[in-house]
Design a protein around this motif. Structure first.
Motif, PDB file in Angstrom:
ATOM      1  N   ARG A  49      44.620  36.540  46.119  1.00  0.00           N
ATOM      2  CA  ARG A  49      43.389  35.855  46.549  1.00  0.00           C
ATOM      3  C   ARG A  49      42.283  36.838  46.906  1.00  0.00           C
ATOM      4  NH1 ARG A  49      45.629  30.720  50.135  1.00  0.00           N
ATOM      5  NH2 ARG A  49      46.498  29.587  48.350  1.00  0.00           N
ATOM      6  N   ALA A  50      42.646  38.078  47.214  1.00  0.00           N
ATOM      7  CA  ALA A  50      41.652  39.116  47.530  1.00  0.00           C
ATOM      8  C   ALA A  50      41.087  39.771  46.270  1.00  0.00           C
ATOM      9  CB  ALA A  50      42.274  40.178  48.438  1.00  0.00           C
ATOM     10  N   MET A  51      41.722  39.554  45.131  1.00  0.00           N
ATOM     11  CA  MET A  51      41.276  40.173  43.878  1.00  0.00           C
ATOM     12  C   MET A  51      39.973  39.538  43.401  1.00  0.00           C
ATOM     13  SD  MET A  51      44.865  40.368  41.862  1.00  0.00           S
ATOM     14  CE  MET A  51      46.112  41.536  42.319  1.00  0.00           C
ATOM     15  N   ARG A  52      39.159  40.354  42.733  1.00  0.00           N
ATOM     16  CA  ARG A  52      37.878  39.898  42.212  1.00  0.00           C
ATOM     17  C   ARG A  52      37.791  40.223  40.715  1.00  0.00           C
ATOM     18  NH1 ARG A  52      38.438  37.111  45.622  1.00  0.00           N
ATOM     19  NH2 ARG A  52      37.578  37.169  47.700  1.00  0.00           N
ATOM     20  N   PRO A  53      37.031  39.422  39.980  1.00  0.00           N
ATOM     21  CA  PRO A  53      36.856  39.698  38.548  1.00  0.00           C
ATOM     22  C   PRO A  53      36.370  41.130  38.316  1.00  0.00           C
ATOM     23  CG  PRO A  53      35.980  37.538  39.086  1.00  0.00           C
ATOM     24  CD  PRO A  53      36.331  38.206  40.398  1.00  0.00           C
ATOM     25  N   GLY A  54      36.954  41.763  37.310  1.00  0.00           N
ATOM     26  CA  GLY A  54      36.598  43.141  36.959  1.00  0.00           C
ATOM     27  C   GLY A  54      37.542  44.175  37.529  1.00  0.00           C
ATOM     28  N   GLU A  55      38.278  43.817  38.576  1.00  0.00           N
ATOM     29  CA  GLU A  55      39.224  44.773  39.161  1.00  0.00           C
ATOM     30  C   GLU A  55      40.415  44.953  38.230  1.00  0.00           C
ATOM     31  OE1 GLU A  55      38.034  43.838  43.794  1.00  0.00           O
ATOM     32  OE2 GLU A  55      39.988  43.161  43.062  1.00  0.00           O
ATOM     33  N   GLN A  56      40.951  46.164  38.228  1.00  0.00           N
ATOM     34  CA  GLN A  56      42.061  46.486  37.338  1.00  0.00           C
ATOM     35  C   GLN A  56      43.366  46.608  38.116  1.00  0.00           C
ATOM     36  OE1 GLN A  56      40.961  49.991  35.091  1.00  0.00           O
ATOM     37  NE2 GLN A  56      39.714  48.782  33.702  1.00  0.00           N
ATOM     38  N   PHE A  57      44.476  46.423  37.387  1.00  0.00           N
ATOM     39  CA  PHE A  57      45.783  46.578  38.000  1.00  0.00           C
ATOM     40  C   PHE A  57      46.747  47.234  37.033  1.00  0.00           C
ATOM     41  CE2 PHE A  57      45.931  42.411  35.986  1.00  0.00           C
ATOM     42  CZ  PHE A  57      47.200  42.329  35.439  1.00  0.00           C
ATOM     43  N   PHE A  58      47.718  47.944  37.624  1.00  0.00           N
ATOM     44  CA  PHE A  58      48.825  48.455  36.831  1.00  0.00           C
ATOM     45  C   PHE A  58      49.740  47.285  36.519  1.00  0.00           C
ATOM     46  CE2 PHE A  58      48.056  52.709  38.987  1.00  0.00           C
ATOM     47  CZ  PHE A  58      47.556  53.310  37.833  1.00  0.00           C
ATOM     48  N   PHE A  59      50.136  47.193  35.275  1.00  0.00           N
ATOM     49  CA  PHE A  59      51.057  46.162  34.813  1.00  0.00           C
ATOM     50  C   PHE A  59      52.448  46.766  34.867  1.00  0.00           C
ATOM     51  CE2 PHE A  59      51.094  42.263  32.044  1.00  0.00           C
ATOM     52  CZ  PHE A  59      52.465  42.151  31.953  1.00  0.00           C
ATOM     53  N   TYR A  60      53.272  46.259  35.779  1.00  0.00           N
ATOM     54  CA  TYR A  60      54.604  46.808  36.042  1.00  0.00           C
ATOM     55  C   TYR A  60      55.663  45.887  35.450  1.00  0.00           C
ATOM     56  CZ  TYR A  60      58.483  48.817  38.714  1.00  0.00           C
ATOM     57  OH  TYR A  60      59.667  49.418  39.089  1.00  0.00           O
TER      58      TYR A  60
END
Length: 149
Positions: A39-50
């Motif tokens: 819920r804290a994530m915003r559009p455009g932010e990236q993440f490692f796909f584990y």
């Protein structure tokens, strides 16, 4: 901009599935802390796909958040593995979001190798007993993982 790490079982959704699809819904998170991170994530932010719960768990690539969270429809679906009998259309405590492919690493960076990196020692991922499926990643941790590609 914050960075994140999200875990998926590759037989459900892998980095290569996301690459083929381009975009997918990230759903099925059933831990309140992980949900709150989503819920804290915003559009455009990236993440490692584990890739988790597989023969070679590890970081397989990078994806990006493409929208805000919304109620997770799998919680309401009795046929879904992620069904929550306590959830209703009026009160669904679970969230989903849409993600898009950014990059598949040439190889999965295994958990054992991640645990060897001093810069990652504070990361919940490498802590014994940590099962959190969504977590923040510091700028230093992000750079440390990218250096292992």
């Amino acid at each position: 901009m914050p960075f994140w790490l999200m875990k998926s079982e590759p037989d459900e959704l892998s980095i290569h599935d996301l690459q083929r699809l381009g975009k997918a819904r990230w759903d099925g998170v059933r831990n309140y802390q992980a949900r709150n991170f989503m819920r804290a994530m915003r559009p455009g932010e990236q993440f490692f796909f584990y890739h988790s719960s597989c023969p070679e768990p590890g970081i397989a690539g990078i994806a990006r958040i493409v929208g805000d969270t919304y109620p997770d429809p799998t919680a309401l679906d009795p046929q879904s593995h992620y069904h929550d009998p306590k959830a209703s259309a009026e009160k669904n405590p679970w969230s989903a979001l849409d993600v898009e492919f950014v990059e598949a690493f040439p190889r999965v960076i295994p958990l054992a190798q991640l645990r060897e990196q001093a810069v990652l020692s504070g990361m919940p991922l490498v802590q014994k007993g940590s099962r959190l499926s969504v977590m923040p990643v510091t700028d230093e941790e992000w750079a440390g993982v990218l250096a292992l590609r």
